[in-house]
Design a protein around this motif. Structure first.
Motif, PDB file in Angstrom:
ATOM      1  N   SER A 106      15.663   4.903   3.200  1.00  0.00           N
ATOM      2  CA  SER A 106      15.577   6.349   3.051  1.00  0.00           C
ATOM      3  C   SER A 106      14.710   6.717   1.851  1.00  0.00           C
ATOM      4  N   ALA A 107      14.935   6.031   0.728  1.00  0.00           N
ATOM      5  CA  ALA A 107      14.132   6.302  -0.474  1.00  0.00           C
ATOM      6  C   ALA A 107      12.679   5.926  -0.226  1.00  0.00           C
ATOM      7  N   ASP A 108      12.484   4.804   0.459  1.00  0.00           N
ATOM      8  CA  ASP A 108      11.130   4.326   0.749  1.00  0.00           C
ATOM      9  C   ASP A 108      10.348   5.359   1.554  1.00  0.00           C
ATOM     10  N   LEU A 109      11.061   6.085   2.445  1.00  0.00           N
ATOM     11  CA  LEU A 109      10.402   7.059   3.308  1.00  0.00           C
ATOM     12  C   LEU A 109      10.228   8.405   2.620  1.00  0.00           C
ATOM     13  N   GLY A 110      10.627   8.481   1.353  1.00  0.00           N
ATOM     14  CA  GLY A 110      10.331   9.682   0.586  1.00  0.00           C
ATOM     15  C   GLY A 110      11.519  10.584   0.293  1.00  0.00           C
TER      16      GLY A 110
END
Lengths: 271, 330
Positions: free
Chosen positions: A167-171
């Motif tokens: 989730s964090a990786d996707l922004g």
């Protein structure tokens, strides 16, 4: 060949044990309909539904009922918030003393209620905290937190940590990750934990007697029932109330069971 | 041209463990870069340093020239295909793919259109309504790819993305990934422990050993001219020869390597390398013969159908003059 079926003796013993456990509950229901006012004789001399109307019109039932509802609801909300936060900390980080703290959190449910009650009562006395609605709620919250914690920590463990990173990786920022990934995956476990906590708080007697004051406004529904049994007057009314308590605790427990059953579809990550 | 990713003497220590230990790296824009190494060699930590899930203990990381040490993962223009895919189990395939656009606040119609486009790209356009739990391993892998590409990252990080797939599917996906990278022109950084995967897909690769880079180069460089014993042995299981054997074969007194497929079996006598056969291993397309040579065990791969020697029989080995590669480092 070993038989799949248990022997006749074992089966009779098992059925006997179950009947011994559950027939008395049935009697509670039966006596809600008896025509007798001052005692329980078997079989009941006659059957009537008048006690439901009587119970409805008895003004001394309603304050304890609302008090129990209030205590259970607030204790459950406190437990959901604190229990989830503790579960998150336990499931996602490793720190010194983690196992010990985990034990301390579970302790209130392992301790006899009488110990929890006594210790809270003396603590309130030392701190000069007057007994009130809030002392009861605090007492109940101690064991309600454990229920929510246990449910939440199990779900956290099954949740693959990768989806939070994804989730964090996707922004997504932390709030978005909580709102769109963590909460949907945790939701049913929290609901189940909350319902169990509510049920446990609603019919709690021991801790309540130690943390409640002596006034009429400090009487929860189970305490009221205890008083009624000692001073019988329209005895079947107590049984009517018992049916209400049964419904208020058994239905949430049943729902909680169905919510946490399986659960493999909601948790588990990508594999 | 600025490099897509630059590592400047980067270290990452976990307590006393030096997971990454002084790594210098330049990944060219638009290239397919592989990080190859055994497990625990620091390659995945390097990937997590680029994505921002790890912070360097020392050194600097730049993405397109910008120092990213103060930038959290959610604000870096890189996306990751995770090893276990990490798909959101509660969302269907379409919402999984559209997630990156949703958190950016793109309207529903627009983000679904974009998600559909991405699903088309990975040939999963008919699967938008399914949940990840209803997909096969290969399909999940494609969803993870589409989900990472929807944000149009400038660098795509892939953490052993094919590890969970069976051999046939893995080979098909290798071709597809390579074709996709060439079509999109995005820089791919690919972590793997599979040397065949790295050699066949990468434009250039770094070989990791114990937190350091053992060699960087093109697949041809690394395979034919290994810089040291570790690379020679890890990539293609080369024969590693100690200095005295190298000298006996006409080279300098230094470690050297000889590829098993560069050797031919010859009758004993008159060859520089000879010894009794100590192992015969059937590989399908060929057989690996191992002999106890002077100073080192030496393997040779002969094609299927070749007459094989007996165990214990002494045979000789010959090789073309250019096949002996003298290594710069021990």
């Amino acid at each position: 060949m070993h038989s799949e079926r248990a022997s006749l003796g074992l089966r009779i013993a098992a059925i006997g044990g179950l009947l011994f456990l559950h027939l008395p509950i049935l009697l509670i229901f039966v006596y809600a309909f008896t025509t007798e006012q001052r005692g329980y004789t078997f079989p009941p001399p006659g059957l009537t539904t008048q006690w439901f109307a009587v119970a409805w019109n008895r003004e001394d039932i309603w304050p304890p009922f609302w008090l129990s509802l209030k205590v259970a609801s607030i204790a459950t909300v406190i437990a959901i918030i604190l229990g989830t936060l503790v579960a998150a900390a336990m499931a996602r980080t490793r720190f010194f003393g983690r196992e010990q703290i985990s034990l301390l959190i579970i302790l209130p449910i392992a301790l006899p209620g009488i110990i929890t009650g006594m210790s809270l009562r003396s603590a309130f006395a030392i701190m000069d905290v007057p007994f009130s609605l809030w002392t009861i709620i605090l007492g109940h919250a101690t064991f309600c937190i454990v229920i929510v914690y246990n449910n939440a920590v199990a779900r956290f463990r099954r949740l693959s940590g990768g989806i939070l990173e994804a989730s964090a990786d996707l922004g997504a920022n932390s709030f978005q990750t909580f709102r769109y990934v963590l909460l949907p995956n945790l939701g049913s476990a929290l609901l189940a934990g909350g319902m169990l906590a509510f049920a446990l708080s609603f019919d709690e007697v021991i801790v309540t007697t130690f943390t409640a004051g002596s006034g009429v406004d400090a009487k929860t529904l189970p305490i009221w029932m205890l008083d009624e049994l000692i001073r019988p007057r329209q005895l079947p009314v107590t049984n009517v109330v018992a049916i209400v308590v049964f419904a208020a605790t058994f239905v949430p427990i049943l729902l909680a069971y169905y919510l946490t059953r399986g659960g493999s579809e909601t948790a588990g990550g990508g594999k | 041209m600025t490099a897509a990713v630059t590592f400047d003497n980067v270290t990452r220590h976990f307590g006393s463990v030096r997971a990454v230990d002084g790594v210098d790296l330049k990944i060219a824009e638009g290239s397919f870069f592989a990080m190859l190494g055994p497990s625990g060699s620091g390659k995945t930590t390097c990937l997590r340093l680029i994505s921002g899930f790890e912070q360097p203990t020392g050194g600097a990381i730049r993405i397109f020239g910008e120092d990213v040490s103060a930038i959290p993962p959610n604000r870096r223009n890189v996306n990751t295909v995770f090893q276990d895919y990490a798909l959101f189990p509660h969302l269907n395939v379409r919402d999984n793919v559209a997630y990156g656009l949703m958190v950016k606040g793109m309207a529903k119609a627009a983000r679904y259109a974009k998600a559909e486009e991405m699903l088309n790209l990975v040939k999963l356009d008919a699967y938008g309504d399914r949940k990840p739990g209803q997909l096969s391993g290969g399909q999940r892998q494609r969803v993870a790819l589409a989900r990472a590409l929807v944000n149009e990252p400038r660098v795509l990080l892939l953490d052993e993305p094919l590890g969970a797939l069976d051999l046939k599917l893995r080979e098909a996906m290798q071709d597809e990934l390579k074709a996709l990278q060439q079509r999109l022109g995005i820089t791919f950084v690919f972590v793997t422990h599979d040397q065949h995967e790295a050699l066949s897909m990468a434009d250039s690769l770094a070989i990791f050993n114990e937190g350091r880079i053992a060699q960087i180069g093109t697949p041809e460089d690394v395979y034919a001219r290994p810089a040291n014993r570790f690379v020679a042995d890890f990539v293609g299981s080369s024969n590693v020869l100690p200095p005295e054997v190298t000298r006996a074969l006409g080279g300098p007194a230094a470690w050297s390597s000889l590829r098993p497929e560069a050797l031919q079996v010859a009758p004993a006598g008159g060859t520089a390398l000879a010894g009794p056969v100590t192992g015969l291993r059937y590989l399908g397309a060929g057989t690996r013969i191992t002999i106890a040579g002077p100073g080192a065990d030496i393997s040779v791969i002969v094609p299927a159908g070749t007459a094989l020697p007996q165990m214990g029989e002494t045979i000789g080995l010959t090789f073309a003059p250019g096949a002996l590669h003298v290594m710069e480092h021990a």
